[in-house]
Design a protein around this motif. Structure first.
Motif, PDB file in Angstrom:
ATOM      1  N   ASP A 122      42.245  25.233  39.570  1.00 15.68           N
ATOM      2  CA  ASP A 122      41.973  25.931  40.827  1.00 15.68           C
ATOM      3  C   ASP A 122      41.408  27.318  40.510  1.00 15.68           C
ATOM      4  N   PRO A 123      40.188  27.650  40.976  1.00 12.07           N
ATOM      5  CA  PRO A 123      39.566  28.946  40.646  1.00 12.07           C
ATOM      6  C   PRO A 123      40.424  30.151  41.011  1.00 12.07           C
ATOM      7  N   SER A 124      41.275  30.009  42.029  1.00 10.94           N
ATOM      8  CA  SER A 124      42.099  31.147  42.450  1.00 10.94           C
ATOM      9  C   SER A 124      43.117  31.540  41.388  1.00 10.94           C
ATOM     10  N   VAL A 125      43.467  30.603  40.485  1.00  8.65           N
ATOM     11  CA  VAL A 125      44.430  30.912  39.426  1.00  8.65           C
ATOM     12  C   VAL A 125      43.883  32.013  38.527  1.00  8.65           C
ATOM     13  N   PHE A 126      42.633  31.883  38.112  1.00  5.33           N
ATOM     14  CA  PHE A 126      42.066  32.887  37.210  1.00  5.33           C
ATOM     15  C   PHE A 126      41.694  34.169  37.940  1.00  5.33           C
ATOM     16  N   GLU A 127      41.456  34.084  39.240  1.00  2.07           N
ATOM     17  CA  GLU A 127      41.280  35.310  40.023  1.00  2.07           C
ATOM     18  C   GLU A 127      42.577  36.114  40.019  1.00  2.07           C
ATOM     19  N   ARG A 128      43.683  35.397  40.171  1.00  5.92           N
ATOM     20  CA  ARG A 128      44.988  36.069  40.169  1.00  5.92           C
ATOM     21  C   ARG A 128      45.299  36.642  38.792  1.00  5.92           C
ATOM     22  N   ILE A 129      44.996  35.878  37.733  1.00  2.00           N
ATOM     23  CA  ILE A 129      45.226  36.378  36.369  1.00  2.00           C
ATOM     24  C   ILE A 129      44.438  37.662  36.141  1.00  2.00           C
ATOM     25  N   LEU A 130      43.197  37.686  36.590  1.00  3.78           N
ATOM     26  CA  LEU A 130      42.347  38.864  36.429  1.00  3.78           C
ATOM     27  C   LEU A 130      42.925  40.062  37.176  1.00  3.78           C
ATOM     28  N   GLU A 131      43.377  39.839  38.404  1.00  3.28           N
ATOM     29  CA  GLU A 131      43.978  40.929  39.177  1.00  3.28           C
ATOM     30  C   GLU A 131      45.226  41.461  38.483  1.00  3.28           C
ATOM     31  N   ASP A 132      46.081  40.544  38.032  1.00  5.75           N
ATOM     32  CA  ASP A 132      47.327  40.962  37.377  1.00  5.75           C
ATOM     33  C   ASP A 132      47.055  41.667  36.045  1.00  5.75           C
ATOM     34  N   ALA A 133      46.007  41.230  35.340  1.00  2.00           N
ATOM     35  CA  ALA A 133      45.650  41.882  34.070  1.00  2.00           C
ATOM     36  C   ALA A 133      45.206  43.320  34.308  1.00  2.00           C
ATOM     37  N   SER A 134      44.398  43.535  35.346  1.00  2.00           N
ATOM     38  CA  SER A 134      43.948  44.891  35.682  1.00  2.00           C
ATOM     39  C   SER A 134      45.125  45.778  36.041  1.00  2.00           C
ATOM     40  N   THR A 135      46.035  45.254  36.860  1.00  2.00           N
ATOM     41  CA  THR A 135      47.223  46.008  37.276  1.00  2.00           C
ATOM     42  C   THR A 135      48.124  46.301  36.088  1.00  2.00           C
ATOM     43  N   PHE A 136      48.265  45.329  35.196  1.00  2.00           N
ATOM     44  CA  PHE A 136      49.111  45.465  34.004  1.00  2.00           C
ATOM     45  C   PHE A 136      48.646  46.622  33.128  1.00  2.00           C
ATOM     46  N   LEU A 137      47.335  46.728  32.932  1.00  2.00           N
ATOM     47  CA  LEU A 137      46.795  47.812  32.106  1.00  2.00           C
ATOM     48  C   LEU A 137      47.008  49.170  32.765  1.00  2.00           C
ATOM     49  N   LEU A 138      46.780  49.239  34.070  1.00  2.00           N
ATOM     50  CA  LEU A 138      46.974  50.508  34.778  1.00  2.00           C
ATOM     51  C   LEU A 138      48.437  50.921  34.775  1.00  2.00           C
ATOM     52  N   LYS A 139      49.313  49.965  35.007  1.00  2.00           N
ATOM     53  CA  LYS A 139      50.745  50.240  35.087  1.00  2.00           C
ATOM     54  C   LYS A 139      51.302  50.747  33.756  1.00  2.00           C
ATOM     55  N   ASN A 140      50.799  50.196  32.665  1.00  2.00           N
ATOM     56  CA  ASN A 140      51.302  50.586  31.346  1.00  2.00           C
ATOM     57  C   ASN A 140      50.458  51.667  30.678  1.00  2.00           C
ATOM     58  N   ASP A 141      49.406  52.122  31.392  1.00  2.00           N
ATOM     59  CA  ASP A 141      48.533  53.187  30.898  1.00  2.00           C
ATOM     60  C   ASP A 141      48.065  52.902  29.468  1.00  2.00           C
ATOM     61  N   GLN A 142      47.547  51.696  29.266  1.00  2.00           N
ATOM     62  CA  GLN A 142      47.090  51.267  27.945  1.00  2.00           C
ATOM     63  C   GLN A 142      45.575  51.147  27.917  1.00  2.00           C
ATOM     64  N   LYS A 143      44.986  51.443  26.763  1.00  2.00           N
ATOM     65  CA  LYS A 143      43.544  51.338  26.584  1.00  2.00           C
ATOM     66  C   LYS A 143      43.247  50.473  25.360  1.00  2.00           C
ATOM     67  N   PRO A 144      43.316  49.164  25.537  1.00  2.00           N
ATOM     68  CA  PRO A 144      43.068  48.265  24.400  1.00  2.00           C
ATOM     69  C   PRO A 144      41.603  48.278  23.980  1.00  2.00           C
ATOM     70  N   VAL A 145      41.362  47.820  22.747  1.00  2.00           N
ATOM     71  CA  VAL A 145      39.989  47.766  22.241  1.00  2.00           C
ATOM     72  C   VAL A 145      39.309  46.452  22.610  1.00  2.00           C
ATOM     73  N   GLY A 146      40.089  45.489  23.100  1.00  2.00           N
ATOM     74  CA  GLY A 146      39.521  44.201  23.481  1.00  2.00           C
ATOM     75  C   GLY A 146      40.561  43.342  24.170  1.00  2.00           C
ATOM     76  N   VAL A 147      40.107  42.211  24.669  1.00  2.00           N
ATOM     77  CA  VAL A 147      40.964  41.269  25.385  1.00  2.00           C
ATOM     78  C   VAL A 147      40.819  39.901  24.744  1.00  2.00           C
ATOM     79  N   GLY A 148      41.942  39.207  24.564  1.00  2.00           N
ATOM     80  CA  GLY A 148      41.907  37.844  24.048  1.00  2.00           C
ATOM     81  C   GLY A 148      42.621  36.912  24.999  1.00  2.00           C
ATOM     82  N   MET A 149      42.082  35.709  25.160  1.00  2.00           N
ATOM     83  CA  MET A 149      42.696  34.697  26.024  1.00  2.00           C
ATOM     84  C   MET A 149      42.936  33.425  25.232  1.00  2.00           C
TER      85      MET A 149
END
Length: 394
Positions: A122-149
């Motif tokens: 279901d395409p909405s699953v990865f939309e939700r993952i993307l939203e949660d990933a963005s929020t996760f980075l902001l919440k933890n104030d982290q600046k990673p050099v890359g993303v792995g899935m």
């Protein structure tokens, strides 16, 4: 005749290679000195000094204070900066996804787990993952050099496409560019078994610096990641290691993939639970099954031993296909303990030539955390170190 431009490119490539070599050595050494790096790398002291200076300036390396070397000589200790060298890991299964910050040594810094209530395709699953990933980075104030899935299905790397097995067969999905656009970071996608294999190669405790290591992931399905001399073996499309859909019974039950008698129909967590639900006292979840197995429940032991036998046949086939020095088993099977692995070993011994059996090490993963999660750091840094100047510019 070589042009000046070609000569400059060659020099740049050599420096990139040297920087990657130094970072990898520091990853293995932990705290070390410039002199130790020079000796281990074969690079002259001036080259090491130049590289370390640039890495310190970029915040990738930090000095730790004095070290006492041979003959009482003092030098300045250096190490990789684990506050800077971090990645965002996204580990996806059919029932959940985990977000984590992981450093270059495979240490988890932050972690968050979410349930998936819809079908993975279901395409909405990865939309939700993307939203949660963005929020996760902001919440933890982290600046990673890359993303792995890490995903539970083949990733066709040349086509930037993931395949998921559904009730209607295989379906393809492409979403990497959407993640890169939203997160403003390079995104690297891999099949979960490949991620686990790289995690074991980089962070595992088996002493293998070269050769062939196979990681077998167990859970909803069964998959294998093959690493040879530190490189993932993906095959022509990127689907190598799909051993769960290797037929071990041509007259067996039909699989969703279209094949008959696939390995995972006999020895995946799903297959084991399917049999356990038919017992006089049905067992409905894997944790309860593990408890009953460890308690010596004879009916459960019979089911698990049958799965171990079929799994062992799969491992025997892997031994003939890839002749690995080490096979590491990860995922849910670890919970069943050594008695399960002993049963698998006995089956492997019966089904392969003795010389092959003597030269293969079969073991559970010894990593504290999920190989398919922390291995994301190995995948991302392995790719980024192909051109480490990106890290200096990040």
């Amino acid at each position: 005749m070589p042009t000046l431009q070609n000569g400059e490119k060659k020099l740049k490539d050599v420096r990139e290679s040297n920087i990657a070599l130094v970072i990898n050595l520091m990853r293995k050494f932990g705290i070390c000195s410039r002199a130790e790096l020079s000796k281990a790398s074969g690079l002259v002291q001036s080259t090491i000094t130049s590289i370390i200076d640039s890495l310190i300036k970029a915040g990738i390396v930090i000095e730790t204070g004095s070290l006492v070397g041979g003959r009482g000589r003092r030098s300045i200790g250096i190490r990789l900066n684990t506050e800077k060298l971090i990645v965002l890991g996204i580990r996806v299964t059919r029932s959940s996804y985990t977000l984590a910050i992981i450093d270059i040594f495979g240490e988890l810094k932050n972690l968050e787990k979410h349930s998936i209530t819809k079908d993975l395709e279901d395409p909405s699953v990865f939309e939700r993952i993307l939203e949660d990933a963005s929020t996760f980075l902001l919440k933890n104030d982290q600046k990673p050099v890359g993303v792995g899935m890490a995903l539970p299905g083949p990733y066709l790397i040349n086509e930037d496409t993931s395949l998921f097995l559904t009730n209607q067969g295989w379906k393809s999905f492409t979403f990497t560019k959407k993640f890169e656009s939203r997160l403003h970071l390079p995104v690297f996608v891999e099949q979960d078994s490949n991620v686990g294999a790289m995690g074991e190669w980089w962070f595992g405790n088996s002493e293998i610096g070269q050769g062939t290591k196979v990681f077998v992931s167990t859970g909803d399905g069964v998959g294998a990641g093959i690493v040879v001399d530190g490189k993932i073996q993906r095959g022509a499309l990127g689907a190598a290691g799909e051993i769960g859909h290797m037929s071990i019974n041509f007259e067996g039950p039909q699989c969703q993939c279209g094949n008959k008698g696939c390995l995972e129909l006999y020895c995946s967590e799903k297959a084991i639970l399917k049999a356990a639900k038919c017992l006089s006292k049905p067992i409905l979840d894997f944790e309860s099954l593990v408890t009953e197995y460890r308690a010596g429940n004879s009916a459960v032991t019979e089911i698990v031993n049958r799965a171990a036998e079929m799994f062992g046949i799969g491992i025997a086939n892997i031994a003939y296909l890839f002749n690995p020095g080490v096979v590491v088993v990860g995922g849910s099977y670890k919970k069943l303990g050594d008695s399960f692995l002993d049963q698998v070993n006995r089956t492997v011994r019966r089904h392969i030539y003795p010389l092959f059996y003597q030269n293969i090490g079969l073991q559970f993963s010894a990593l504290e955390h999920d190989s398919c999660l922390i291995g994301i750091a190995a995948v991302v840094f392995d790719r980024l170190l192909k051109k480490p100047s990106f890290l200096l510019d990040h």
